[in-house]
Design an enzyme around this catalytic site. Structure first.
Site, PDB file in Angstrom:
ATOM      1  CE  LYS A 126      -4.033  -0.368   1.792  1.00  0.00           C
ATOM      2  NZ  LYS A 126      -5.167  -0.397   2.755  1.00  0.00           N
ATOM      3  CD  GLU A 177      -3.427   1.962  -1.460  1.00  0.00           C
ATOM      4  OE1 GLU A 177      -4.271   1.356  -0.770  1.00  0.00           O
ATOM      5  OE2 GLU A 177      -2.717   2.892  -1.029  1.00  0.00           O
TER       6      GLU A 177
END
Length: 305
Positions: free
Chosen positions: A187, A215
């Site tokens: 992420k 992400e």
């Protein structure tokens, strides 16, 4: 498919899909904790006022329309309180409910039915609420004619994740990773110390049998992730227009390759916007709202006799 055993003398109307059921160990543990919360230190002080020989037949009845989930938790609750109670089910997890639908009946000692009532309804109402909320997202996405699937996140109630994820399945949704060991999700905060390509390379080297998700907040990050060999890219906080552009760019990059990186849209996606994201042709749409913002479904226990 299998027939669900509902307790000592319980019956189920036909086969039940185990895919929709949470793990039995998770159900047992959650119910044990819930009953301990309700019955310590002195037990049910009110129900012992009822004559010991009083018996009843009670109906679990939906007060509003929705999707059923949490039957296993109800079975376990009544079984832990009084295994002599008989449960008979008319409906199963995943079934659509109308206001007034009789879900099932419980027969036996009135005292123990009353003791188990609130714990059983808490599970059934909450999990049916999650299933109902999920189904609303799924229906909105399907109405676009796309094949986009809706799935959940780890934004769940601590201690109830397995139960809530089963409720998502009952509502027609799919499950994202269940915990931090399930898959590797790189992420934005991870990327403060790693480049996208470096992160994918390290993940593939250290955990070669795990799915690697990256992400991405921009299309150029997506390109790097795909070229580095990511299995899935999470398009985070993008508009539907930006997601459409990424879907087209990813198709151009990957061509007819048999190995294709999955694309997921995520970030503040609501019931009002899920159709617009599904219409982009993205593979998956995730929303924490289907679990962490689900209202309970109103279900009651009515004493019939």
């Amino acid at each position: 498919m299998a027939f669900r055993d509902t307790g000592k003398n319980g019956t189920m109307p036909g086969p039940v899909d185990d895919y929709l059921s949470p793990p039995a160990l998770a159900v047992r543990s959650a119910v044990e904790r819930a009953l301990a919360e309700d019955l310590t230190p002195l037990g049910d002080l009110t129900s012992v006022l009822v004559p010991a020989d009083a018996v009843t037949t009670a109906e679990l009845r939906a007060r509003q329309a929705g999707v059923l989930a949490g039957v296993d938790c109800v079975i376990e609750t009544f079984a832990q309180v009084d295994p002599s109670l008989t449960l008979t089910w008319r409906l199963s997890d995943g079934d659509r409910l109308e206001a007034g639908s009789v879900i099932g009946t419980v027969e036996g000692h009135l005292r123990t039915v009353l003791t188990a009532e609130r714990t059983a309804l808490n599970f059934l109402s909450h999990l049916s609420g999650v299933a109902t909320n999920t189904a609303a997202f799924v229906d909105r996405a399907a109405a676009t004619g796309s094949s986009t699937r809706v799935w959940d996140t780890r934004k769940t109630t601590p201690g109830l994740r397995s139960l809530q994820k089963a409720a998502v399945r009952a509502g027609g949704g799919r499950n994202h990773r269940a915990n931090l060991s399930d898959a590797i999700m790189v992420k934005d905060n991870h990327l403060t110390g790693l480049g996208v390509a470096e992160a994918v390379g390290l993940a593939k080297d250290r955990w070669p049998n795990r799915t690697v998700v990256v992400e991405c907040e921009r299309s150029d990050q997506m390109v790097v992730a795909i070229e580095a060999g990511a299995d899935s890219v999470l398009l985070d906080n993008m508009t539907p227009e930006q997601v459409s552009e990424c879907v087209a760019l990813a198709a151009e990059l990957q061509g007819s390759s048999p190995r294709r990186c999955l694309l997921e849209a995520s970030g503040a996606i609501t019931l009002e916007t899920v159709a617009a994201y599904a219409a982009t042709g993205v593979d998956l749409v995730s929303s924490g709202a289907i679990t962490n913002s689900a209202p309970v479904l109103d279900i009651g226990l009515d004493i019939a006799t």
